[in-house]
Write an enzyme that holds these catalytic residues in place. Sequence first.
Site, PDB file in Angstrom:
ATOM      1  N   LYS A  10       0.770  -1.150   0.017  1.00 49.97           N
ATOM      2  CA  LYS A  10       0.141   0.272  -0.224  1.00 49.97           C
ATOM      3  C   LYS A  10       0.986   1.581   0.592  1.00 49.97           C
ATOM      4  O   LYS A  10       1.663   1.401   1.068  1.00 49.97           O
ATOM      5  CB  LYS A  10      -0.941   0.003   1.271  1.00 49.97           C
ATOM      6  CG  LYS A  10      -2.293   0.758   1.299  1.00 49.97           C
ATOM      7  CD  LYS A  10      -3.032   0.248   2.579  1.00 49.97           C
ATOM      8  CE  LYS A  10      -4.397   0.779   2.856  1.00 49.97           C
ATOM      9  NZ  LYS A  10      -5.109   0.695   4.049  1.00 49.97           N
TER      10      LYS A  10
HETATM   11  O1  G3P Z   1      -7.864   1.815   5.719  1.00 54.28           O
HETATM   12  C1  G3P Z   1      -7.748   3.103   5.093  1.00 54.28           C
HETATM   13  C2  G3P Z   1      -9.654   3.647   5.968  1.00 54.28           C
HETATM   14  O2  G3P Z   1      -9.956   2.525   5.614  1.00 54.28           O
HETATM   15  C3  G3P Z   1     -10.082   4.630   7.044  1.00 54.28           C
HETATM   16  O3  G3P Z   1     -10.587   4.257   7.515  1.00 54.28           O
HETATM   17  O4  G3P Z   1     -12.154   5.017   9.241  1.00 54.28           O
HETATM   18  O5  G3P Z   1     -10.129   5.477   9.501  1.00 54.28           O
HETATM   19  O6  G3P Z   1     -11.167   7.018   8.125  1.00 54.28           O
HETATM   20  P1  G3P Z   1     -10.890   5.734   8.414  1.00 54.28           P
END
Ligand code: G3P
Length: 216
Positions: free
Chosen positions: A83
């Site tokens: 990633k």
């Molecule tokens: O893995 C990346 C993403 O899904 C993060 O989500 O909830 O931290 O915006 P969030």
Amino acid sequence: MKFFIDSADVSEIKRAAEIGIIDGVTTNPSLIAKSGRSFEEVVKEITTIVDGPISAEVTAMDHAGMMEEAKPLIAIHENITIKVPMTEAGITTCVALSKQGVKVNVTLIFHLNQAIIAAKAGAAFVSPFAGRLDDIGEDGLQMIAETSAVFAQYGFDTEILAASIRNSLHVKQAALAGADVVTMPGEVFHKLFKHHLTDQGIEKFLEDWKSVPKSK
Ligand code: G3P
């Protein structure tokens, strides 16, 4: 449509994977930090739980550093997807790793143009962050729909991995918007199974079943 679990908590991943429909896992530096364990150790353990793409994120900000960090991660398991952030160095790294046959997930995508760049770089996945766009009053799901339409228009085979998914409605909207994959926390995944009419229906069936004469 594929379901990934967005977590570095191995017990959460195990619980979801046991049901049998989880296709992959995404982690990020914040999730790894939350797990309180070493990055390599967690990622290695995840490869023993889920047989599918497992995203492991580099934290270097320059191309050479990203390539260095990617090396030991790739060596962990063939299912490791590297990633990289949506930066110029991240895209250069995406081009280089993709040419080597390594799957790359370009993360922190907030605009269609960024998704197009990642697809042109040969990314296996682009990760639009739906929830974080919603947080600032923009339409995260609209961006996924636009990406889906444009990828189809140009024949890009990069998969749209809807990320920053916060609730069941996001999952449904991501599916309707054409996402290939939705990655979500375990909590959201388990909620997808639930509907109060399903619960009421089961209760009624079981209640009625009690009056069925039992064969001797
Ligand atoms: O893995 C990346 C993403 O899904 C993060 O989500 O909830 O931290 O915006 P969030």
